[in-house]
Design a protein around this motif. Structure first.
Motif, mmCIF file in Angstrom:
data_model
loop_
_atom_site.group_PDB
_atom_site.id
_atom_site.type_symbol
_atom_site.label_atom_id
_atom_site.label_comp_id
_atom_site.label_asym_id
_atom_site.label_seq_id
_atom_site.Cartn_x
_atom_site.Cartn_y
_atom_site.Cartn_z
ATOM 1 N N PHE A 160 -7.151 -72.551 -48.588
ATOM 2 C CA PHE A 160 -8.092 -71.752 -49.369
ATOM 3 C C PHE A 160 -9.253 -72.605 -49.858
ATOM 4 O O PHE A 160 -9.159 -73.832 -49.965
ATOM 5 N N SER A 161 -10.361 -71.934 -50.160
ATOM 6 C CA SER A 161 -11.554 -72.615 -50.669
ATOM 7 C C SER A 161 -12.269 -71.692 -51.641
ATOM 8 O O SER A 161 -12.010 -70.488 -51.697
ATOM 9 N N GLY A 162 -13.209 -72.278 -52.409
ATOM 10 C CA GLY A 162 -13.961 -71.523 -53.405
ATOM 11 C C GLY A 162 -13.945 -72.233 -54.737
ATOM 12 O O GLY A 162 -13.256 -73.248 -54.910
ATOM 13 N N SER A 163 -14.706 -71.723 -55.712
ATOM 14 C CA SER A 163 -14.766 -72.305 -57.064
ATOM 15 C C SER A 163 -15.025 -73.808 -57.025
ATOM 16 O O SER A 163 -14.399 -74.587 -57.748
ATOM 17 N N GLY A 164 -15.953 -74.218 -56.156
ATOM 18 C CA GLY A 164 -16.310 -75.626 -56.065
ATOM 19 C C GLY A 164 -15.396 -76.455 -55.190
ATOM 20 O O GLY A 164 -15.609 -77.660 -55.033
ATOM 21 N N VAL A 165 -14.365 -75.849 -54.617
ATOM 22 C CA VAL A 165 -13.439 -76.565 -53.732
ATOM 23 C C VAL A 165 -13.820 -76.264 -52.291
ATOM 24 O O VAL A 165 -13.698 -75.125 -51.832
ATOM 25 N N ALA A 166 -14.295 -77.273 -51.572
ATOM 26 C CA ALA A 166 -14.719 -77.089 -50.190
ATOM 27 C C ALA A 166 -13.516 -76.890 -49.275
ATOM 28 O O ALA A 166 -12.411 -77.362 -49.556
ATOM 29 N N ALA A 167 -13.748 -76.199 -48.170
ATOM 30 C CA ALA A 167 -12.669 -75.928 -47.218
ATOM 31 C C ALA A 167 -12.030 -77.213 -46.709
ATOM 32 O O ALA A 167 -10.819 -77.283 -46.509
ATOM 33 N N GLY A 168 -12.823 -78.251 -46.506
ATOM 34 C CA GLY A 168 -12.310 -79.496 -45.960
ATOM 35 C C GLY A 168 -11.416 -80.292 -46.883
ATOM 36 O O GLY A 168 -10.843 -81.307 -46.481
ATOM 37 N N ARG A 169 -11.273 -79.856 -48.144
ATOM 38 C CA ARG A 169 -10.423 -80.580 -49.092
ATOM 39 C C ARG A 169 -8.939 -80.400 -48.793
ATOM 40 O O ARG A 169 -8.107 -81.171 -49.253
ATOM 41 N N GLY A 170 -8.564 -79.343 -48.076
ATOM 42 C CA GLY A 170 -7.182 -79.190 -47.640
ATOM 43 C C GLY A 170 -6.231 -78.558 -48.632
ATOM 44 O O GLY A 170 -5.014 -78.671 -48.467
ATOM 45 N N PHE A 171 -6.724 -77.876 -49.659
ATOM 46 C CA PHE A 171 -5.822 -77.190 -50.583
ATOM 47 C C PHE A 171 -5.258 -75.942 -49.903
ATOM 48 O O PHE A 171 -5.983 -75.214 -49.228
ATOM 49 N N SER A 172 -3.966 -75.690 -50.117
ATOM 50 C CA SER A 172 -3.339 -74.568 -49.414
ATOM 51 C C SER A 172 -2.091 -74.071 -50.128
ATOM 52 O O SER A 172 -1.537 -74.737 -51.008
ATOM 53 N N LEU A 173 -1.662 -72.888 -49.716
ATOM 54 C CA LEU A 173 -0.317 -72.388 -49.984
ATOM 55 C C LEU A 173 0.495 -72.722 -48.739
ATOM 56 O O LEU A 173 0.017 -72.539 -47.623
ATOM 57 N N HIS A 174 1.721 -73.192 -48.890
ATOM 58 C CA HIS A 174 2.522 -73.487 -47.695
ATOM 59 C C HIS A 174 3.995 -73.590 -48.048
ATOM 60 O O HIS A 174 4.377 -73.760 -49.212
ATOM 61 N N GLY A 175 4.815 -73.494 -47.023
ATOM 62 C CA GLY A 175 6.247 -73.663 -47.211
ATOM 63 C C GLY A 175 6.587 -75.121 -47.455
ATOM 64 O O GLY A 175 5.881 -76.025 -47.008
ATOM 65 N N ALA A 176 7.680 -75.362 -48.178
ATOM 66 C CA ALA A 176 8.139 -76.730 -48.458
ATOM 67 C C ALA A 176 9.639 -76.815 -48.198
ATOM 68 O O ALA A 176 10.417 -76.066 -48.794
ATOM 69 N N TYR A 177 10.033 -77.726 -47.308
ATOM 70 C CA TYR A 177 11.448 -77.916 -46.971
ATOM 71 C C TYR A 177 12.019 -79.179 -47.602
ATOM 72 O O TYR A 177 13.225 -79.415 -47.533
ATOM 73 N N TRP A 178 11.177 -80.009 -48.228
ATOM 74 C CA TRP A 178 11.588 -81.326 -48.705
ATOM 75 C C TRP A 178 12.067 -81.328 -50.156
ATOM 76 O O TRP A 178 12.479 -82.358 -50.665
ATOM 77 N N HIS A 179 12.004 -80.195 -50.820
ATOM 78 C CA HIS A 179 12.570 -80.105 -52.171
ATOM 79 C C HIS A 179 12.947 -78.654 -52.446
ATOM 80 O O HIS A 179 12.525 -77.734 -51.740
ATOM 81 N N ASN A 180 13.747 -78.459 -53.472
ATOM 82 C CA ASN A 180 14.148 -77.116 -53.878
ATOM 83 C C ASN A 180 13.960 -76.959 -55.388
ATOM 84 O O ASN A 180 14.713 -76.243 -56.052
ATOM 85 N N ASN A 181 12.932 -77.631 -55.898
ATOM 86 C CA ASN A 181 12.687 -77.659 -57.339
ATOM 87 C C ASN A 181 11.562 -76.699 -57.719
ATOM 88 O O ASN A 181 10.694 -77.023 -58.536
#
Length: 232
Positions: A160-181
């Protein structure tokens, strides 16, 4: 006497201007450093493309972890159950950092509500964003020493991008298998989700999925995300 006072006044003025310029320079430098920071990756570009490493071993918090195996020849998109209600209306996602909760709506109906893990080592940005790219899986790595992580086959990535965060910054929603916290901050800026929840959200959000990599367009725009609150 008047000349000495004038010289002294000019000297103090020059000092004040120099001091303000120095403070401004430090502020600009800090902003540029923050602006260059990537989310959940050591290289802003490395996680923005499809990357599958089924033979690799993941590392997180000093622990070795086996990543999920991904077969791109098979589709795992959830099919609508016969008789299940078809939702209509605008899609939107709310991420509450205070409660570490994600809620997805279509119209006035809740499509999904689940616990997430936001940024611990680097804050998750707040504001209004849109999903600009979806990738079935990619690699994320970075950190140093005890904070080093290497995470191949990160599933169901929604950048996702917007609010001053450029697309290339790499912020995202994603699955995580390395923790269950989930319910507690655990990421380097992204929004971690249980894999089953990330899968469900991935195939629901716009842009509508088209292959293993989908970019938003004018005809296929991304879903809106509102992130607010303060992580505990």
């Amino acid at each position: 006497m008047a000349r000495k006072k004038s010289i002294k006044k000019i000297s103090w003025l020059n000092f004040a201007l120099f001091f303000l310029a120095m403070i401004a320079g430090i502020f600009i430098l800090q902003k540029s450093i923050v602006g260059a920071t990537c989310a959940n990756t050591g290289n802003c570009k490395e996680s923005l493309s499809l990357k599958i490493e089924n033979g690799a071993v993941a590392t997180f918090s000093g622990q070795k972890i086996t990543p999920p195996q991904i077969d791109l020849t098979k589709t795992d998109e959830s099919r609508r159950v016969l008789g299940e209600a078809v939702l209509t209306g605008e899609k939107r996602i709310y991420v509450d950092l205070t409660t570490q909760t994600l809620t997805a709506y279509q119209g006035d109906v809740v499509f999904l509500q689940t616990k997430i893990s936001s940024g611990k080592w680097f804050p998750t940005p707040t504001g209004e964003f849109t999903i600009w790219e979806k990738i079935r899986a990619t690699k994320m790595s970075g950190g140093q020493g005890a904070d080093y992580y290497y995470l191949p086959n990160v599933p169901y990535v929604m950048f996702f991008s917007g609010s001053g965060v450029a697309a290339g910054r790499g912020f995202s929603l994603h699955g995580a298998y390395w923790h269950n916290n989930f319910g507690h901050p655990m990421s380097h800026g992204c929004v971690n989700m249980r894999q089953v929840d990330a899968q469900k959200l991935y195939y629901w959000v716009d842009p509508s999925t088209n292959g293993n990599v989908t970019l938003s367009t004018g005809d296929n725009p991304g879903t809106k995300i509102i992130i607010y609150g303060e992580a505990p």
